[in-house]
Design a protein around this motif. Structure first.
Motif, PDB file in Angstrom:
ATOM      1  N   CYS A 172       0.895  -1.159   0.000  1.00  0.00           N
ATOM      2  CA  CYS A 172       0.000   0.000   0.000  1.00  0.00           C
ATOM      3  C   CYS A 172       0.925   1.198   0.000  1.00  0.00           C
ATOM      4  CB  CYS A 172      -0.895  -0.002   1.239  1.00  0.00           C
ATOM      5  SG  CYS A 172      -1.606   1.604   1.633  1.00  0.00           S
ATOM      6  N   THR A 173       0.678   2.173  -0.848  1.00  0.00           N
ATOM      7  CA  THR A 173       1.655   3.248  -1.022  1.00  0.00           C
ATOM      8  C   THR A 173       1.718   4.201   0.159  1.00  0.00           C
ATOM      9  OG1 THR A 173       0.010   4.410  -2.376  1.00  0.00           O
ATOM     10  CG2 THR A 173       1.726   3.167  -3.541  1.00  0.00           C
ATOM     11  N   GLU A 174       0.820   4.008   1.142  1.00  0.00           N
ATOM     12  CA  GLU A 174       0.923   4.789   2.384  1.00  0.00           C
ATOM     13  C   GLU A 174       1.761   4.093   3.450  1.00  0.00           C
ATOM     14  OE1 GLU A 174      -2.213   6.580   0.133  1.00  0.00           O
ATOM     15  OE2 GLU A 174      -2.090   4.501   0.791  1.00  0.00           O
ATOM     16  N   ILE A 175       1.939   2.778   3.372  1.00  0.00           N
ATOM     17  CA  ILE A 175       2.681   2.066   4.419  1.00  0.00           C
ATOM     18  C   ILE A 175       4.099   2.610   4.598  1.00  0.00           C
ATOM     19  CG2 ILE A 175       3.536  -0.171   5.224  1.00  0.00           C
ATOM     20  CD1 ILE A 175       1.196  -1.510   3.820  1.00  0.00           C
ATOM     21  N   PRO A 176       4.809   3.014   3.524  1.00  0.00           N
ATOM     22  CA  PRO A 176       6.154   3.545   3.729  1.00  0.00           C
ATOM     23  C   PRO A 176       6.203   4.832   4.557  1.00  0.00           C
ATOM     24  CG  PRO A 176       5.877   2.856   1.453  1.00  0.00           C
ATOM     25  CD  PRO A 176       4.522   2.807   2.084  1.00  0.00           C
ATOM     26  N   LEU A 177       5.071   5.440   4.806  1.00  0.00           N
ATOM     27  CA  LEU A 177       5.054   6.622   5.671  1.00  0.00           C
ATOM     28  C   LEU A 177       5.297   6.239   7.128  1.00  0.00           C
ATOM     29  CD1 LEU A 177       1.986   8.402   4.056  1.00  0.00           C
ATOM     30  CD2 LEU A 177       4.377   9.126   3.886  1.00  0.00           C
ATOM     31  N   ILE A 178       5.060   4.963   7.477  1.00  0.00           N
ATOM     32  CA  ILE A 178       5.234   4.555   8.876  1.00  0.00           C
ATOM     33  C   ILE A 178       6.169   3.363   9.064  1.00  0.00           C
ATOM     34  CG2 ILE A 178       2.983   5.465   9.568  1.00  0.00           C
ATOM     35  CD1 ILE A 178       1.997   2.506   9.643  1.00  0.00           C
ATOM     36  N   ILE A 179       6.476   2.619   7.984  1.00  0.00           N
ATOM     37  CA  ILE A 179       7.310   1.417   8.078  1.00  0.00           C
ATOM     38  C   ILE A 179       8.462   1.531   7.087  1.00  0.00           C
ATOM     39  CG2 ILE A 179       7.409  -1.075   7.665  1.00  0.00           C
ATOM     40  CD1 ILE A 179       5.956  -0.422  10.227  1.00  0.00           C
ATOM     41  N   SER A 180       9.651   1.133   7.546  1.00  0.00           N
ATOM     42  CA  SER A 180      10.841   1.132   6.687  1.00  0.00           C
ATOM     43  C   SER A 180      11.801   0.066   7.201  1.00  0.00           C
ATOM     44  CB  SER A 180      11.525   2.507   6.711  1.00  0.00           C
ATOM     45  OG  SER A 180      12.103   2.736   7.992  1.00  0.00           O
ATOM     46  N   ASP A 181      12.954  -0.045   6.570  1.00  0.00           N
ATOM     47  CA  ASP A 181      13.975  -0.971   7.059  1.00  0.00           C
ATOM     48  C   ASP A 181      14.386  -0.647   8.493  1.00  0.00           C
ATOM     49  OD1 ASP A 181      13.972  -2.283   4.646  1.00  0.00           O
ATOM     50  OD2 ASP A 181      15.866  -1.438   3.944  1.00  0.00           O
ATOM     51  N   ASP A 182      14.224   0.591   8.896  1.00  0.00           N
ATOM     52  CA  ASP A 182      14.673   1.007  10.228  1.00  0.00           C
ATOM     53  C   ASP A 182      13.816   0.442  11.350  1.00  0.00           C
ATOM     54  OD1 ASP A 182      16.731   2.484   9.092  1.00  0.00           O
ATOM     55  OD2 ASP A 182      15.550   4.335   9.035  1.00  0.00           O
ATOM     56  N   ASN A 183      12.549   0.122  11.082  1.00  0.00           N
ATOM     57  CA  ASN A 183      11.683  -0.336  12.174  1.00  0.00           C
ATOM     58  C   ASN A 183      10.941  -1.632  11.858  1.00  0.00           C
ATOM     59  OD1 ASN A 183       9.780   0.640  10.374  1.00  0.00           O
ATOM     60  ND2 ASN A 183       8.709   1.926  11.871  1.00  0.00           N
ATOM     61  N   ALA A 184      11.387  -2.352  10.824  1.00  0.00           N
ATOM     62  CA  ALA A 184      10.755  -3.616  10.457  1.00  0.00           C
ATOM     63  C   ALA A 184      11.747  -4.760  10.648  1.00  0.00           C
ATOM     64  CB  ALA A 184      10.291  -3.577   9.008  1.00  0.00           C
ATOM     65  N   SER A 185      11.221  -5.945  10.949  1.00  0.00           N
ATOM     66  CA  SER A 185      12.076  -7.112  11.183  1.00  0.00           C
ATOM     67  C   SER A 185      12.476  -7.820   9.894  1.00  0.00           C
ATOM     68  CB  SER A 185      11.365  -8.096  12.112  1.00  0.00           C
ATOM     69  OG  SER A 185      10.139  -8.539  11.552  1.00  0.00           O
ATOM     70  N   LEU A 186      11.944  -7.377   8.754  1.00  0.00           N
ATOM     71  CA  LEU A 186      12.336  -7.889   7.445  1.00  0.00           C
ATOM     72  C   LEU A 186      12.768  -6.731   6.559  1.00  0.00           C
ATOM     73  CD1 LEU A 186       9.474 -10.432   6.598  1.00  0.00           C
ATOM     74  CD2 LEU A 186      11.863 -10.993   7.061  1.00  0.00           C
ATOM     75  N   PRO A 187      13.636  -6.962   5.585  1.00  0.00           N
ATOM     76  CA  PRO A 187      13.905  -5.937   4.580  1.00  0.00           C
ATOM     77  C   PRO A 187      12.605  -5.551   3.874  1.00  0.00           C
ATOM     78  CG  PRO A 187      15.481  -7.737   4.389  1.00  0.00           C
ATOM     79  CD  PRO A 187      14.426  -8.201   5.341  1.00  0.00           C
ATOM     80  N   THR A 188      12.431  -4.269   3.630  1.00  0.00           N
ATOM     81  CA  THR A 188      11.191  -3.781   3.031  1.00  0.00           C
ATOM     82  C   THR A 188      11.394  -3.422   1.568  1.00  0.00           C
ATOM     83  OG1 THR A 188      11.628  -1.492   3.718  1.00  0.00           O
ATOM     84  CG2 THR A 188      10.374  -2.880   5.240  1.00  0.00           C
ATOM     85  N   LEU A 189      10.340  -3.636   0.802  1.00  0.00           N
ATOM     86  CA  LEU A 189      10.282  -3.221  -0.601  1.00  0.00           C
ATOM     87  C   LEU A 189       9.231  -2.125  -0.681  1.00  0.00           C
ATOM     88  CD1 LEU A 189      10.448  -6.839  -1.936  1.00  0.00           C
ATOM     89  CD2 LEU A 189      12.131  -5.074  -2.505  1.00  0.00           C
ATOM     90  N   ASP A 190       9.700  -0.898  -0.747  1.00  0.00           N
ATOM     91  CA  ASP A 190       8.863   0.304  -0.689  1.00  0.00           C
ATOM     92  C   ASP A 190       8.280   0.564  -2.078  1.00  0.00           C
ATOM     93  OD1 ASP A 190       7.945   2.949  -0.770  1.00  0.00           O
ATOM     94  OD2 ASP A 190       9.585   3.729   0.444  1.00  0.00           O
ATOM     95  N   SER A 191       7.051   0.112  -2.292  1.00  0.00           N
ATOM     96  CA  SER A 191       6.474   0.185  -3.634  1.00  0.00           C
ATOM     97  C   SER A 191       6.368   1.619  -4.138  1.00  0.00           C
ATOM     98  CB  SER A 191       5.098  -0.489  -3.659  1.00  0.00           C
ATOM     99  OG  SER A 191       4.182   0.156  -2.796  1.00  0.00           O
ATOM    100  N   THR A 192       6.117   2.562  -3.252  1.00  0.00           N
ATOM    101  CA  THR A 192       5.935   3.952  -3.676  1.00  0.00           C
ATOM    102  C   THR A 192       7.215   4.537  -4.240  1.00  0.00           C
ATOM    103  OG1 THR A 192       4.507   4.098  -1.726  1.00  0.00           O
ATOM    104  CG2 THR A 192       4.885   6.126  -2.968  1.00  0.00           C
ATOM    105  N   ARG A 193       8.262   4.444  -3.469  1.00  0.00           N
ATOM    106  CA  ARG A 193       9.525   5.043  -3.896  1.00  0.00           C
ATOM    107  C   ARG A 193      10.165   4.254  -5.028  1.00  0.00           C
ATOM    108  NH1 ARG A 193       9.495   6.029   1.782  1.00  0.00           N
ATOM    109  NH2 ARG A 193       9.674   8.256   2.300  1.00  0.00           N
ATOM    110  N   LEU A 194      10.005   2.931  -5.025  1.00  0.00           N
ATOM    111  CA  LEU A 194      10.550   2.148  -6.139  1.00  0.00           C
ATOM    112  C   LEU A 194       9.889   2.539  -7.451  1.00  0.00           C
ATOM    113  CD1 LEU A 194      10.860  -1.385  -4.489  1.00  0.00           C
ATOM    114  CD2 LEU A 194      12.738   0.111  -5.207  1.00  0.00           C
TER     115      LEU A 194
END
Length: 235
Positions: free
Chosen positions: A200-222
């Motif tokens: 969801c393109t809003e999730i990167p506003l609150i979740i990133s590699d810095d606060n998640a237990s898995l590497p994230t794939l940020d669909s919005t920025r990608l």
């Protein structure tokens, strides 16, 4: 030195926060490639979100496609040459859009899947709206890249779907919301996932590699970065 301008990017918007993040990313990161304060020309069209929500609730993919195509035609009239849609959910109608589109598109899930493949991930969890998680948007895109998609449980799907629509989309984040997304990612890690799509393109506003237990794939920025690369490469 190439002095031709990059392609004019048209953003087919759906929800405001995701579209805004995509727009800001293109503008901010354009300067890295094009020089101070430079970025491709960008136009954005967004119909009232309720029209998409009503079509999704009806299961009306053609209705979703018609809204996307209306934006596409308006953006072409505004001078756009390349289209992107920073909304994962409505890509479930992409097969109805692409053959009728007046302009070429980048597909958000294909962009994300290629990045997942490039980074060597194999089993990828997918977070997003309840409509997206039920759809084949990411399972198909990831499978085409040789990767496995893992959906969250039905309980997580419904809880996170409600948080997305009630909090992230209107930009009103509750005190426990980040923790619930983190817990959902933890559950995907326990099921063997080695990365998670922020689908969801809003999730990167609150979740990133810095606060998640898995590497994230940020669909919005990608997607924004893929559009920027395509716009510059076509000069």
């Amino acid at each position: 030195m190439n002095t031709a301008p990059p392609l004019h990017i048209g953003i087919v918007g759906c929800s405001a926060e995701g579209a805004a993040l995509c727009y800001r990313t293109i503008c901010a990161e354009g300067a890295e490639a094009l020089g101070p304060h430079a970025h491709p020309e960008i136009s954005l069209h967004t119909p009232s979100l309720h029209r998409y929500v009503e079509a999704l609730d009806r299961g009306d993919r053609q209705g979703v496609a018609d809204l996307m195509l209306d934006s596409a035609h308006r953006l072409k009239a505004a001078g756009a040459q390349l289209l992107i849609c920073p909304d994962n959910t409505i890509h479930q109608a992409f097969d109805l859009v692409e053959p009728r589109s007046p302009l070429p598109w980048l597909h958000i899930a294909r962009v994300v899947a290629e990045e997942a493949r490039r980074r060597g991930f194999r089993r990828v969890g997918v977070l997003g709206t309840r409509w997206l998680v039920r759809s084949e948007v990411y399972p198909e895109a990831l499978a085409a890249a040789g990767l496995e998609a893992v959906r969250p449980s039905d309980a997580w799907r419904d809880e996170l779907g409600a948080l997305i629509m009630d909090e992230l989309v209107p930009g009103r984040i509750g005190p426990g919301t980040v923790g619930r997304f983190q817990a959902a990612i933890d559950a995907l890690r326990e099921r063997g996932c080695d990365a998670v799509v922020l689908g969801c393109t809003e999730i990167p506003l609150i979740i990133s590699d810095d606060n998640a237990s898995l590497p994230t794939l940020d669909s919005t920025r990608l997607l924004a970065r893929a559009a920027l690369r395509a716009a510059i490469a076509a000069r």
